[in-house]
Scaffold this active site. Structure first.
Site: not given
Length: 244
Positions: A71-73, A75, A177
């Protein structure tokens, strides 16, 4: 033969933190609710990544659980690890075969998408700017184009914003996004792709994107669905904005 990874020394606070994130565990898998601000892997600086924090679950002389996806940092939400090599291999193949179903929730601005339920089928390409990587929409015939498909459903709308449910059918970096920004509905707090930093007078401290559920084939058979409720800051914002 691969050289075994050297265990990372963790503080008592780090061990307590990562253990507090566990939402499900069995002999094959371990799932956690990742908080926003924690890198899954490859972080920079002195702070340990989630991948490194997983050493808290390693048995003496054994490997730590392995991340199956990222997961993105910024998120938050469900993230899955495998506790054994056979489970990692099984889940990795299932992921490649697109047998995972991921569900997210996001706060977007300035209003609900039109139509309120739909799909965004727009290719993306990666672009490097210094040490930062971005994804951009592009033409299907661009040499770097990667197919990307996202589905969305409006859950609730309020003046200046909406709460949407998102399901990516492909797994491109920053896909949700960029797709939402492309249709003029960027995720609140998404500085990189034009998200609002305040909504209806409420400050937005971070990216308002949460991986709320993950469904996948279990190594022992059948399918498993795991959920992580909205974190307190996002749940509080949903309430203040009238998105309940």
């Amino acid at each position: 033969m691969k050289k075994p990874l050297k265990p990372v020394q963790l503080s008592a606070d780090e061990i307590a933190l990562v253990r507090s994130l566990v939402i499900y565990e069995d002999p094959h898998i371990l799932a956690l609710a990742k908080p926003a601000g924690l890198s899954s892997q490859g972080g920079r600086g002195q702070v340990n990544t989630l991948d490194e924090l997983l050493w808290a679950f390693a048995k003496p002389g054994k490997a730590r659980p392995r991340l199956i996806h990222r997961l993105d940092r910024d998120t938050s939400g469900v993230i899955l690890t495998a506790k054994t090599q056979p489970a990692a291999s099984f889940l990795g193949k299932a992921m490649m075969a697109r047998k995972f179903s991921k569900t997210y929730q996001a706060i977007i601005t300035p209003s609900a998408p039109e139509p309120p339920v739909g799909r965004i089928d727009v290719p993306l390409r990666r672009e490097e700017q210094g040490r930062e990587a971005y994804m951009r929409v592009c033409a299907p015939d661009h040499p770097d184009a990667e197919a990307a498909l996202s589905r969305y459903r409006t859950l609730k709308s309020a003046p200046g914003c909406a709460l949407v449910e998102l399901s990516p059918e492909t797994g491109r970096m920053h896909q949700l996004r960029v797709h939402l920004a492309h249709i003029g509905r960027p995720i609140a707090g998404d500085v990189r792709y034009g998200g609002a930093l305040a909504v209806s007078g409420q400050p937005i401290p971070r990216l308002m994107l949460h991986a709320i559920a993950l469904e996948f084939p279990h190594p022992e058979g059948g399918r498993k669905r795991l959920e992580a409720p909205l974190p307190a800051d996002m749940a509080g914002l949903v309430e203040k904005l009238g998105l309940i």
